[in-house]
Design a protein around this motif. Structure first.
Motif, PDB file in Angstrom:
ATOM      1  N   ASN A  16       0.857  -1.169   0.000  1.00  9.01           N
ATOM      2  CA  ASN A  16       0.000   0.000   0.000  1.00  9.01           C
ATOM      3  C   ASN A  16       0.896   1.223   0.000  1.00  9.01           C
ATOM      4  O   ASN A  16       1.596   1.484   0.971  1.00  9.01           O
ATOM      5  CB  ASN A  16      -0.890  -0.024   1.247  1.00  9.01           C
ATOM      6  CG  ASN A  16      -1.795   1.172   1.342  1.00  9.01           C
ATOM      7  OD1 ASN A  16      -1.606   2.182   0.662  1.00  9.01           O
ATOM      8  ND2 ASN A  16      -2.796   1.073   2.199  1.00  9.01           N
ATOM      9  N   LYS A  18       0.392   4.096   0.547  1.00  8.48           N
ATOM     10  CA  LYS A  18       0.103   5.053   1.609  1.00  8.48           C
ATOM     11  C   LYS A  18       0.920   4.737   2.863  1.00  8.48           C
ATOM     12  O   LYS A  18       0.949   5.514   3.793  1.00  8.48           O
ATOM     13  CB  LYS A  18      -1.390   5.045   1.950  1.00  8.48           C
ATOM     14  CG  LYS A  18      -2.265   5.558   0.831  1.00  8.48           C
ATOM     15  CD  LYS A  18      -3.721   5.517   1.222  1.00  8.48           C
ATOM     16  CE  LYS A  18      -4.583   5.965   0.068  1.00  8.48           C
ATOM     17  NZ  LYS A  18      -6.014   5.862   0.401  1.00  8.48           N
ATOM     18  N   TRP A  19       1.566   3.583   2.888  1.00  8.21           N
ATOM     19  CA  TRP A  19       2.397   3.163   4.013  1.00  8.21           C
ATOM     20  C   TRP A  19       3.796   2.833   3.503  1.00  8.21           C
ATOM     21  O   TRP A  19       4.223   1.684   3.503  1.00  8.21           O
ATOM     22  CB  TRP A  19       1.821   1.940   4.704  1.00  8.21           C
ATOM     23  CG  TRP A  19       0.573   2.157   5.482  1.00  8.21           C
ATOM     24  CD1 TRP A  19      -0.323   3.182   5.376  1.00  8.21           C
ATOM     25  CD2 TRP A  19       0.059   1.306   6.498  1.00  8.21           C
ATOM     26  NE1 TRP A  19      -1.351   3.009   6.244  1.00  8.21           N
ATOM     27  CE2 TRP A  19      -1.145   1.861   6.962  1.00  8.21           C
ATOM     28  CE3 TRP A  19       0.506   0.125   7.056  1.00  8.21           C
ATOM     29  CZ2 TRP A  19      -1.903   1.276   7.958  1.00  8.21           C
ATOM     30  CZ3 TRP A  19      -0.248  -0.459   8.045  1.00  8.21           C
ATOM     31  CH2 TRP A  19      -1.439   0.122   8.493  1.00  8.21           C
ATOM     32  N   LYS A  40       5.983   4.599   7.391  1.00  6.11           N
ATOM     33  CA  LYS A  40       5.310   5.859   7.710  1.00  6.11           C
ATOM     34  C   LYS A  40       3.816   5.710   7.445  1.00  6.11           C
ATOM     35  O   LYS A  40       3.401   5.235   6.394  1.00  6.11           O
ATOM     36  CB  LYS A  40       5.866   6.990   6.857  1.00  6.11           C
ATOM     37  CG  LYS A  40       5.264   8.336   7.211  1.00  6.11           C
ATOM     38  CD  LYS A  40       5.873   9.443   6.388  1.00  6.11           C
ATOM     39  CE  LYS A  40       5.265  10.780   6.787  1.00  6.11           C
ATOM     40  NZ  LYS A  40       5.834  11.866   6.000  1.00  6.11           N
ATOM     41  N   ARG A  41       3.011   6.094   8.432  1.00  4.15           N
ATOM     42  CA  ARG A  41       1.562   6.113   8.291  1.00  4.15           C
ATOM     43  C   ARG A  41       0.991   7.109   9.274  1.00  4.15           C
ATOM     44  O   ARG A  41       1.722   7.658  10.110  1.00  4.15           O
ATOM     45  CB  ARG A  41       0.965   4.733   8.486  1.00  4.15           C
ATOM     46  CG  ARG A  41       1.049   4.217   9.919  1.00  4.15           C
ATOM     47  CD  ARG A  41       0.314   2.886  10.032  1.00  4.15           C
ATOM     48  NE  ARG A  41       0.237   2.408  11.388  1.00  4.15           N
ATOM     49  CZ  ARG A  41      -0.690   2.748  12.281  1.00  4.15           C
ATOM     50  NH1 ARG A  41      -1.633   3.608  11.971  1.00  4.15           N
ATOM     51  NH2 ARG A  41      -0.679   2.249  13.499  1.00  4.15           N
ATOM     52  N   ASN A  42      -0.291   7.354   9.210  1.00  2.40           N
ATOM     53  CA  ASN A  42      -0.956   8.237  10.163  1.00  2.40           C
ATOM     54  C   ASN A  42      -1.672   7.408  11.211  1.00  2.40           C
ATOM     55  O   ASN A  42      -2.230   6.344  10.899  1.00  2.40           O
ATOM     56  CB  ASN A  42      -1.961   9.147   9.454  1.00  2.40           C
ATOM     57  CG  ASN A  42      -1.288  10.181   8.584  1.00  2.40           C
ATOM     58  OD1 ASN A  42      -0.119  10.502   8.786  1.00  2.40           O
ATOM     59  ND2 ASN A  42      -1.999  10.694   7.617  1.00  2.40           N
ATOM     60  N   ASN A  43      -1.673   7.907  12.466  1.00  2.00           N
ATOM     61  CA  ASN A  43      -2.408   7.223  13.520  1.00  2.00           C
ATOM     62  C   ASN A  43      -3.895   7.607  13.444  1.00  2.00           C
ATOM     63  O   ASN A  43      -4.312   8.316  12.525  1.00  2.00           O
ATOM     64  CB  ASN A  43      -1.797   7.500  14.896  1.00  2.00           C
ATOM     65  CG  ASN A  43      -1.912   8.952  15.313  1.00  2.00           C
ATOM     66  OD1 ASN A  43      -2.628   9.749  14.713  1.00  2.00           O
ATOM     67  ND2 ASN A  43      -1.197   9.321  16.360  1.00  2.00           N
ATOM     68  N   PRO A  48       1.283  11.919  11.816  1.00  2.00           N
ATOM     69  CA  PRO A  48       2.252  11.002  11.213  1.00  2.00           C
ATOM     70  C   PRO A  48       3.047  10.258  12.282  1.00  2.00           C
ATOM     71  O   PRO A  48       3.461  10.837  13.287  1.00  2.00           O
ATOM     72  CB  PRO A  48       3.152  11.921  10.391  1.00  2.00           C
ATOM     73  CG  PRO A  48       2.985  13.272  10.980  1.00  2.00           C
ATOM     74  CD  PRO A  48       1.619  13.323  11.585  1.00  2.00           C
ATOM     75  N   GLU A  51       5.822   3.299  12.202  1.00  2.00           N
ATOM     76  CA  GLU A  51       5.511   2.020  12.818  1.00  2.00           C
ATOM     77  C   GLU A  51       6.680   1.085  12.551  1.00  2.00           C
ATOM     78  O   GLU A  51       7.140   0.964  11.415  1.00  2.00           O
ATOM     79  CB  GLU A  51       4.217   1.459  12.236  1.00  2.00           C
ATOM     80  CG  GLU A  51       3.663   0.285  12.996  1.00  2.00           C
ATOM     81  CD  GLU A  51       2.205   0.037  12.643  1.00  2.00           C
ATOM     82  OE1 GLU A  51       1.381   0.035  13.571  1.00  2.00           O
ATOM     83  OE2 GLU A  51       1.904  -0.155  11.451  1.00  2.00           O
TER      84      GLU A  51
END
Length: 135
Positions: A16, A18-19, A40-43, A48, A51
């Motif tokens: 993905n 987005k990650w 990198k992702r959003n919680n 940002p 993980e």
């Protein structure tokens, strides 16, 4: 109602975008060295975060697969997964002697003091990538 038992099974899908994987490196936890990657992702709050993931095993192409068989396309090994509990981790942006940006990591067991963080120790580890923490 039929219940499906998904024990000891899983799936891999296309990455993905987005990650994205933004960092890679190593960490020593209680004497065991592990390879890690940072994604990198959003919680949940949209902030940002990075993980952290560690390798649990490897897969390689099954070169002995017979045509028209149910042989697996790939085979591998998964390490015996056990947990010794959660740890607190802290990160520091640093620059190596060669001028490469990297992130130094330290972890410790949780204690009664929720605000306590590991102290940064001097490390001779050279970075594996020229990346900064992206937040």
């Amino acid at each position: 109602m039929t219940t499906y038992d998904d024990s000891n099974s899983g799936a891999l899908f296309a990455n993905n975008e987005k990650w994205p994987v933004v960092q890679q490196g190593k960490i020593n936890i209680d004497g065991q060295e592990k390879r890690i990657i940072g994604v990198k992702r959003n919680n949940k709050e949209g902030q940002p975060i990075i993980e952290l993931y560690t390798a649990i095993g490897t897969l390689k192409q099954n070169t002995d697969k017979r045509e028209d068989s149910n042989d697996p396309d790939a085979k591998g090994v998964i390490e015996n997964l056990t947990s010794s509990g959660a740890k607190r981790i802290s990160a520091w942006k640093k620059v190596s002697k060669a001028g490469n940006n990297f992130t130094s990591l330290a972890c410790q067991d949780f204690s009664g003091d929720r605000d306590a963080a590991p102290t940064q120790e001097t490390s001779n580890n050279e970075p594996m990538a020229d990346d900064e923490i992206p937040f």
